[in-house]
Design a protein around this motif. Sequence first.
Motif, PDB file in Angstrom:
ATOM      1  N   SER A   1     -34.092  35.688   7.145  1.00 33.63           N
ATOM      2  CA  SER A   1     -33.430  34.670   7.970  1.00 33.63           C
ATOM      3  C   SER A   1     -33.428  33.371   7.178  1.00 33.63           C
ATOM      4  O   SER A   1     -34.121  33.240   6.154  1.00 33.63           O
ATOM      5  N   LEU A   2     -32.657  32.406   7.648  1.00 36.92           N
ATOM      6  CA  LEU A   2     -32.675  31.097   7.006  1.00 36.92           C
ATOM      7  C   LEU A   2     -34.048  30.456   7.142  1.00 36.92           C
ATOM      8  O   LEU A   2     -34.528  29.783   6.227  1.00 36.92           O
ATOM      9  N   GLN A   3     -34.676  30.670   8.279  1.00 37.32           N
ATOM     10  CA  GLN A   3     -36.030  30.145   8.471  1.00 37.32           C
ATOM     11  C   GLN A   3     -36.980  30.744   7.449  1.00 37.32           C
ATOM     12  O   GLN A   3     -37.806  30.048   6.856  1.00 37.32           O
TER      13      GLN A   3
ATOM     14  N   LEU B   1     -36.302  19.698  15.958  1.00 34.97           N
ATOM     15  CA  LEU B   1     -34.925  19.911  15.512  1.00 34.97           C
ATOM     16  C   LEU B   1     -34.393  18.748  14.677  1.00 34.97           C
ATOM     17  O   LEU B   1     -33.877  18.967  13.575  1.00 34.97           O
ATOM     18  N   PRO B   2     -34.459  17.496  15.171  1.00 33.36           N
ATOM     19  CA  PRO B   2     -34.019  16.401  14.292  1.00 33.36           C
ATOM     20  C   PRO B   2     -34.878  16.259  13.044  1.00 33.36           C
ATOM     21  O   PRO B   2     -34.392  15.807  11.998  1.00 33.36           O
ATOM     22  N   ALA B   3     -36.155  16.662  13.114  1.00 32.28           N
ATOM     23  CA  ALA B   3     -37.007  16.607  11.927  1.00 32.28           C
ATOM     24  C   ALA B   3     -36.529  17.600  10.867  1.00 32.28           C
ATOM     25  O   ALA B   3     -36.519  17.296   9.669  1.00 32.28           O
ATOM     26  N   VAL B   4     -36.123  18.795  11.308  1.00 33.48           N
ATOM     27  CA  VAL B   4     -35.565  19.782  10.381  1.00 33.48           C
ATOM     28  C   VAL B   4     -34.279  19.250   9.758  1.00 33.48           C
ATOM     29  O   VAL B   4     -34.082  19.316   8.540  1.00 33.48           O
ATOM     30  N   PHE B   5     -33.401  18.717  10.595  1.00 37.60           N
ATOM     31  CA  PHE B   5     -32.122  18.226  10.090  1.00 37.60           C
ATOM     32  C   PHE B   5     -32.326  17.074   9.106  1.00 37.60           C
ATOM     33  O   PHE B   5     -31.641  16.998   8.071  1.00 37.60           O
TER      34      PHE B   5
ATOM     35  N   PHE C   1     -28.002  22.528  10.005  1.00 38.97           N
ATOM     36  CA  PHE C   1     -27.419  22.801  11.327  1.00 38.97           C
ATOM     37  C   PHE C   1     -27.594  24.269  11.710  1.00 38.97           C
ATOM     38  O   PHE C   1     -27.987  24.583  12.843  1.00 38.97           O
ATOM     39  N   CYS C   2     -27.310  25.180  10.773  1.00 39.97           N
ATOM     40  CA  CYS C   2     -27.444  26.605  11.063  1.00 39.97           C
ATOM     41  C   CYS C   2     -28.898  26.980  11.349  1.00 39.97           C
ATOM     42  O   CYS C   2     -29.179  27.826  12.212  1.00 39.97           O
ATOM     43  N   LEU C   3     -29.824  26.351  10.651  1.00 38.17           N
ATOM     44  CA  LEU C   3     -31.234  26.627  10.898  1.00 38.17           C
ATOM     45  C   LEU C   3     -31.652  26.124  12.280  1.00 38.17           C
ATOM     46  O   LEU C   3     -32.437  26.776  12.981  1.00 38.17           O
TER      47      LEU C   3
END
Length: 405
Positions: A253-255, A293-297, A332-334
């Motif tokens: 997976s991307l993760q 989520l915003p931290a990942v982005f 975004f996909c992640l």
Amino acid sequence: MEGEFGSFIKVWTSVFVCIFYCYSIGKIVPKGTTRLVCALPVVCLFFYLPLNFSSIHLGGGTSFFISWLGSFKLLLFAFGKGPLASDPSISIGRFLAIACLPIEIQENPSPSTSHLNGQNRKNPPQNPQIETNPSPKNTIHILSPQASTQAEPHLGPAQAAGPHLLPGLHSVAGNTYRTQTPPSPSPACIAGNALIGVLNYSQQIHPKLILVLHCLYIYLLLETQLIIVAALAWGLLGLDLKQHFNEPYLSTSLQNFWGRRWNLVVTSILRQSVYEPTLNFSTCVIGRRWASLPAVFASFLVSGLMHELIYYYMGRVRPTWEVTWFFVLHGFCLMVEIILKKALKGSCRLPRLISVVLTVGFVVATCFWLFFPQFLRCKADVRMLQEYRAFVVFLKNAVSIFSYK
């Protein structure tokens, strides 16, 4: 080539002097704003130094080692965080190695969680794009604890092993080395040299296949460079290092790709410098459940901008922002993947073979679409082969001169 080596000596002499200066201010200036003000001139200089190179290999490597990782490490150091501040009694040799090289030192590994030659161990590596900082109770993942245990059930030996090693062992690009002997050239070095020979006939090869070969070449080049770095760290300081790559071609997976397999040392720096500050701020604004989520982005966005800068150092052409969009797309996909895994809670999982094909296929396809066009537009591929040939000629001349003497 001689001029580039002269620039190399000047640039890296400046780097060593700057790092020694930062080591000194760390002893006399308290962490915080004052130390940041003292370190900022060095950070600015680090962003300027790669401009002294016209070579793609030297300029790209220096921008990656110094302009990106070195600067981020010094900014963390200014606030008493990061690998440079983890040990107050750190020696100048270790400080220089950690600041200048893309390495993460393995400190006091636990024998109970070690592995050797593919045997499994317990703790997987952490990644700023996948996991957050530990809480007092447990580690809070972007996935819920339940989903995180179900979403990635098939861990290969290298993935399950993670970056921690037995005392006296090295792991470089998924390989384990004993510190009694230096890291030796891996199959990646041999394959990289063979691939260069193939790329010399690129005019007779289909353009699509050339893109595939360049994708493989960049991966092998990174592995080779990191093996050289590991050998230097072993030879000069006897350091045990955490691994950088963990069989990314087996990602499910991307993760899994970005979090456990690809460029783990870089993501460790991003976790401390971008992910965790953004996570803490987002928690106050939108709550802990979705703060990751915003931290990942943000981590992907910063990574994209730094890659864009490295491309500029290598090609000296105006950015087209395709590389940044590559990381924005993956970020975004992640985020979507994380949301779906939280919603499904592991109830729907693809077979491992299909998930590997889809993941690796998506990464390669988006590389062809967004990552490589700018690389090829500035003819970086042609210049890299020319530099390789010039380096071989330079070595032959040097050997013949010394042999004559």
